[in-house]
Design a protein around this motif. Structure first.
Motif, PDB file in Angstrom:
ATOM      1  N   LEU A  11     -38.476 -20.741  40.686  1.00  0.00           N
ATOM      2  CA  LEU A  11     -38.514 -22.130  40.236  1.00  0.00           C
ATOM      3  C   LEU A  11     -39.571 -22.895  41.023  1.00  0.00           C
ATOM      4  O   LEU A  11     -39.598 -22.808  42.260  1.00  0.00           O
ATOM      5  N   PRO A  12     -40.417 -23.661  40.349  1.00  0.00           N
ATOM      6  CA  PRO A  12     -41.431 -24.443  41.068  1.00  0.00           C
ATOM      7  C   PRO A  12     -40.797 -25.589  41.843  1.00  0.00           C
ATOM      8  O   PRO A  12     -39.743 -26.111  41.455  1.00  0.00           O
ATOM      9  N   ILE A  13     -41.443 -25.947  42.941  1.00  0.00           N
ATOM     10  CA  ILE A  13     -41.052 -27.129  43.721  1.00  0.00           C
ATOM     11  C   ILE A  13     -42.322 -27.945  43.930  1.00  0.00           C
ATOM     12  O   ILE A  13     -43.040 -27.775  44.921  1.00  0.00           O
ATOM     13  N   ASP A  14     -42.618 -28.786  42.935  1.00  0.00           N
ATOM     14  CA  ASP A  14     -43.838 -29.589  42.987  1.00  0.00           C
ATOM     15  C   ASP A  14     -43.590 -31.073  42.725  1.00  0.00           C
ATOM     16  O   ASP A  14     -44.543 -31.852  42.680  1.00  0.00           O
ATOM     17  N   SER A  15     -42.310 -31.465  42.523  1.00  0.00           N
ATOM     18  CA  SER A  15     -42.004 -32.864  42.228  1.00  0.00           C
ATOM     19  C   SER A  15     -40.536 -33.132  42.553  1.00  0.00           C
ATOM     20  O   SER A  15     -39.749 -32.201  42.736  1.00  0.00           O
ATOM     21  N   ASP A  16     -40.158 -34.406  42.574  1.00  0.00           N
ATOM     22  CA  ASP A  16     -38.759 -34.770  42.791  1.00  0.00           C
ATOM     23  C   ASP A  16     -37.873 -34.211  41.676  1.00  0.00           C
ATOM     24  O   ASP A  16     -36.736 -33.818  41.926  1.00  0.00           O
ATOM     25  N   ALA A  17     -38.381 -34.161  40.450  1.00  0.00           N
ATOM     26  CA  ALA A  17     -37.613 -33.591  39.343  1.00  0.00           C
ATOM     27  C   ALA A  17     -37.320 -32.109  39.605  1.00  0.00           C
ATOM     28  O   ALA A  17     -36.236 -31.611  39.277  1.00  0.00           O
ATOM     29  N   ASP A  18     -38.267 -31.399  40.214  1.00  0.00           N
ATOM     30  CA  ASP A  18     -38.047 -29.987  40.558  1.00  0.00           C
ATOM     31  C   ASP A  18     -36.928 -29.850  41.584  1.00  0.00           C
ATOM     32  O   ASP A  18     -36.145 -28.894  41.531  1.00  0.00           O
ATOM     33  N   LEU A  19     -36.824 -30.803  42.524  1.00  0.00           N
ATOM     34  CA  LEU A  19     -35.749 -30.761  43.521  1.00  0.00           C
ATOM     35  C   LEU A  19     -34.393 -30.817  42.830  1.00  0.00           C
ATOM     36  O   LEU A  19     -33.469 -30.073  43.186  1.00  0.00           O
ATOM     37  N   SER A  20     -34.275 -31.667  41.842  1.00  0.00           N
ATOM     38  CA  SER A  20     -33.027 -31.774  41.091  1.00  0.00           C
ATOM     39  C   SER A  20     -32.724 -30.473  40.352  1.00  0.00           C
ATOM     40  O   SER A  20     -31.589 -29.999  40.343  1.00  0.00           O
ATOM     41  N   ARG A  21     -33.738 -29.864  39.731  1.00  0.00           N
ATOM     42  CA  ARG A  21     -33.544 -28.597  39.017  1.00  0.00           C
ATOM     43  C   ARG A  21     -33.116 -27.480  39.966  1.00  0.00           C
ATOM     44  O   ARG A  21     -32.262 -26.661  39.630  1.00  0.00           O
ATOM     45  N   VAL A  22     -33.696 -27.447  41.157  1.00  0.00           N
ATOM     46  CA  VAL A  22     -33.310 -26.431  42.147  1.00  0.00           C
ATOM     47  C   VAL A  22     -31.837 -26.592  42.502  1.00  0.00           C
ATOM     48  O   VAL A  22     -31.076 -25.621  42.500  1.00  0.00           O
ATOM     49  N   ARG A  23     -31.419 -27.819  42.801  1.00  0.00           N
ATOM     50  CA  ARG A  23     -30.009 -28.067  43.140  1.00  0.00           C
ATOM     51  C   ARG A  23     -29.081 -27.631  42.006  1.00  0.00           C
ATOM     52  O   ARG A  23     -28.066 -26.972  42.243  1.00  0.00           O
ATOM     53  N   GLN A  24     -29.422 -27.996  40.779  1.00  0.00           N
ATOM     54  CA  GLN A  24     -28.588 -27.641  39.633  1.00  0.00           C
ATOM     55  C   GLN A  24     -28.491 -26.134  39.450  1.00  0.00           C
ATOM     56  O   GLN A  24     -27.399 -25.603  39.216  1.00  0.00           O
ATOM     57  N   ARG A  25     -29.613 -25.437  39.567  1.00  0.00           N
ATOM     58  CA  ARG A  25     -29.607 -23.979  39.362  1.00  0.00           C
ATOM     59  C   ARG A  25     -28.830 -23.265  40.461  1.00  0.00           C
ATOM     60  O   ARG A  25     -28.110 -22.307  40.206  1.00  0.00           O
ATOM     61  N   VAL A  26     -28.970 -23.726  41.702  1.00  0.00           N
ATOM     62  CA  VAL A  26     -28.239 -23.120  42.811  1.00  0.00           C
ATOM     63  C   VAL A  26     -26.743 -23.367  42.637  1.00  0.00           C
ATOM     64  O   VAL A  26     -25.926 -22.451  42.792  1.00  0.00           O
ATOM     65  N   ARG A  27     -26.358 -24.596  42.289  1.00  0.00           N
ATOM     66  CA  ARG A  27     -24.944 -24.909  42.090  1.00  0.00           C
ATOM     67  C   ARG A  27     -24.355 -24.044  40.973  1.00  0.00           C
ATOM     68  O   ARG A  27     -23.278 -23.484  41.118  1.00  0.00           O
ATOM     69  N   GLN A  28     -25.065 -23.915  39.859  1.00  0.00           N
ATOM     70  CA  GLN A  28     -24.558 -23.129  38.734  1.00  0.00           C
ATOM     71  C   GLN A  28     -24.434 -21.652  39.104  1.00  0.00           C
ATOM     72  O   GLN A  28     -23.425 -21.015  38.814  1.00  0.00           O
ATOM     73  N   ALA A  29     -25.434 -21.114  39.773  1.00  0.00           N
ATOM     74  CA  ALA A  29     -25.396 -19.705  40.171  1.00  0.00           C
ATOM     75  C   ALA A  29     -24.247 -19.453  41.143  1.00  0.00           C
ATOM     76  O   ALA A  29     -23.520 -18.457  41.015  1.00  0.00           O
ATOM     77  N   ALA A  30     -24.065 -20.358  42.109  1.00  0.00           N
ATOM     78  CA  ALA A  30     -22.979 -20.190  43.082  1.00  0.00           C
ATOM     79  C   ALA A  30     -21.624 -20.247  42.388  1.00  0.00           C
ATOM     80  O   ALA A  30     -20.734 -19.436  42.674  1.00  0.00           O
ATOM     81  N   ALA A  31     -21.461 -21.177  41.457  1.00  0.00           N
ATOM     82  CA  ALA A  31     -20.198 -21.280  40.715  1.00  0.00           C
ATOM     83  C   ALA A  31     -19.960 -20.007  39.901  1.00  0.00           C
ATOM     84  O   ALA A  31     -18.848 -19.464  39.890  1.00  0.00           O
ATOM     85  N   ASP A  32     -21.002 -19.525  39.243  1.00  0.00           N
ATOM     86  CA  ASP A  32     -20.874 -18.313  38.423  1.00  0.00           C
ATOM     87  C   ASP A  32     -20.492 -17.092  39.261  1.00  0.00           C
ATOM     88  O   ASP A  32     -19.816 -16.191  38.768  1.00  0.00           O
ATOM     89  N   LEU A  33     -20.927 -17.075  40.529  1.00  0.00           N
ATOM     90  CA  LEU A  33     -20.630 -15.937  41.411  1.00  0.00           C
ATOM     91  C   LEU A  33     -19.265 -16.057  42.091  1.00  0.00           C
ATOM     92  O   LEU A  33     -18.851 -15.153  42.803  1.00  0.00           O
ATOM     93  N   GLY A  34     -18.591 -17.189  41.907  1.00  0.00           N
ATOM     94  CA  GLY A  34     -17.257 -17.352  42.476  1.00  0.00           C
ATOM     95  C   GLY A  34     -17.202 -18.056  43.811  1.00  0.00           C
ATOM     96  O   GLY A  34     -16.184 -17.996  44.507  1.00  0.00           O
TER      97      GLY A  34
END
Length: 147
Positions: A11-34
């Motif tokens: 995932l790119p990290i080049d803007s504040d919007a990217d920071l939000s996407r990183v947080r969302q993807r990490v949260r979703q992946a962690a939830a999916d993994l239990g």
């Protein structure tokens, strides 16, 4: 050895919007993994801090997210990569409360305390890679015997 469960997602990290996407993807992946809520929150908090450092201090870069399996355990490995100026004084940067951004962020030391595994690779003039790994603990075993 931690075996990948899936290909690495970048995932790119080049803007504040990217920071939000990183947080969302990490949260979703962690939830999916239990991951339970508190460990999930700690992992997302560490990821948010490291993504912001990648953007602010490294001039942007990317996060690589790999889902891991180690027997019955499931985990996440997150690498935050930039080609910025690097960290000239790692010991000072890892000190609690140290910030070059003037903010109240956790800093590298705070991010390190939030996860089980933390690795920092930096060279002045060549950028920085911070890799964190954490594991879902799963549910506790049911109690046996008298209640």
């Amino acid at each position: 050895m931690h075996d990948p469960l899936s290909p690495t997602t970048r995932l790119p990290i080049d803007s504040d919007a990217d920071l939000s996407r990183v947080r969302q993807r990490v949260r979703q992946a962690a939830a999916d993994l239990g991951f339970r809520l508190v460990p999930q929150t700690k992992l997302v908090t560490a990821a948010s801090e490291l993504a912001r450092n990648t953007l602010v201090h490294g001039g942007g870069g990317h996060m690589e997210m790999t889902l891991l399996g180690d027997g019955a355990r499931r985990g996440l490995r997150l690498s935050f990569v930039d080609t910025g100026p690097g960290i000239p004084d790692v010991e000072r940067a890892m000190t609690d409360g140290y910030s070059t951004g003037g903010g109240l962020g956790l800093g590298l030391g705070g991010a390190r305390r939030l996860v089980r595994e933390f690795a920092l690779d930096t060279r002045p003039g060549r950028g920085t890679t911070v890799t964190i790994t954490d594991w879902a603990t799963g549910l506790p075993s049911p109690r046996t015997g008298a209640s």
